[in-house]
Design a protein around this motif. Structure first.
Motif: not given
Length: 310
Positions: A7-17, A52-58
């Motif tokens: 989740l920490t990794i997903a949050d960081e990638l989400k921030r970059r997006i 991230l995929s489940q959120e539709g971001l990637v």
């Protein structure tokens, strides 16, 4: 309660997006790069991308890896930490077909070397042991993946007239499958063919095109193997280029630029005049080695050389 590493990794990638550091269409770090950057297991990296995929971001794209679909909306849905739910509130049933499909998506995006049971389980948001109710091992999973991939394309009930047109159709059909699934060409040497029902469909189409011309069984087999191995031989470089780009971080052009000093040393001493002249001409005119074009050139040469006289 400590936040899960993925989740920490997903949050960081989400921030970059969100900030535009990773704009729509940009390639997201692969599971291998995430694992190296954060010092986590491949399965943890895969789970972060799955979130991230489940959120539709990637989304995963064959030969491109995982790419950004867009920035999160202001009122985004809560992060999904489990499998998607149906309207009745139940997670979709885990089936062998879902496991195989998730594994194919992983291999398409990351390459066969990144495939693991843990990674597939993370993509499906299930415990790794849940997979073993449907497949006995990673080896069996790869076989099922291959059979499913070869079954994605078939042939018309009324094939084109003439053996050459049929062989061309078969070669291009297999090429399209390798294009869609670059890992498929890596699985087995031509001397040890995989006994797959859907692969036999392609063999049957090729052999039926060769049948009726007075060929012996051995020559029919040789011509079938020759055509298949030609397509596979060119297609092997699809995943190899994907792996090289991922491990080096260099595009084809970047890699060629880096080789320029070494090439100049080889071509500058006069021992290879034809090679040097060709490279200089290509550099002046501009040239890209396109595997699709190479495939078509080789296919024509191969078919021109086939003799069905027996």
């Amino acid at each position: 309660m400590p936040v899960s590493r993925y989740l920490t990794i997903a949050d960081e990638l989400k921030r970059r997006i969100t900030t535009g550091e990773l704009p729509p269409g940009a390639k997201v770090p692969s599971t291998r790069k995430i694992a190296a950057e954060w010092g986590v297991a491949m399965a943890t990296a895969a789970k972060a991308l799955a979130a991230l995929s489940q959120e539709g971001l990637v989304r995963a794209e064959p030969r491109s890896g995982t790419v950004v679909t867009g920035a999160p909306k202001a009122q985004s849905a809560p992060r999904a930490t489990a499998a998607p739910r149906s309207r009745a509130g139940r997670a979709p049933e885990l089936t062998r077909e879902r496991v195989v499909r998730a594994a194919i998506v992983t291999a398409d995006a990351e390459g066969l070397g990144a495939l693991s049971m843990r990674g597939v389980a993370a993509r499906l948001a299930v415990a790794p042991m849940a997979l073993y109710k449907h497949v006995a091992s990673k080896e069996e999973l790869v076989v099922l993946m291959a059979d499913a991939a070869y079954g994605e394309r078939g042939y018309p009930a009324s094939p084109p007239e003439g053996w050459r047109a049929r062989l061309e159709l078969s070669a291009r059909t297999m090429w399209s499958l390798y294009r869609r699934h670059p890992w498929l060409a890596q699985l087995a040497p031509i001397t040890r063919p995989m006994p797959l029902p859907n692969l036999a469909t392609h063999a049957e189409f090729i052999l039926s095109a060769l049948d009726g011309h007075g060929l012996g069984a051995a020559k029919m087999c040789d011509l079938h193997v020759l055509l298949f191995s030609y397509v596979q031989g060119v297609a092997i470089h699809l995943e190899r280029e994907q792996q090289a780009a991922g491990s080096s971080g260099l595009s084809e052009d970047d890699w060629m630029d880096a080789q320029a000093p070494a090439l100049e040393t080889i071509t500058g001493d006069g021992r290879f005049p034809t090679f040097a002249r060709m490279l200089n001409t290509l550099a002046a005119e501009g040239y890209d080695l396109v595997l699709d074009n190479l495939f078509e050139l080789g296919l024509k040469a191969l078919l021109d050389g086939i003799d069905l006289s027996g």
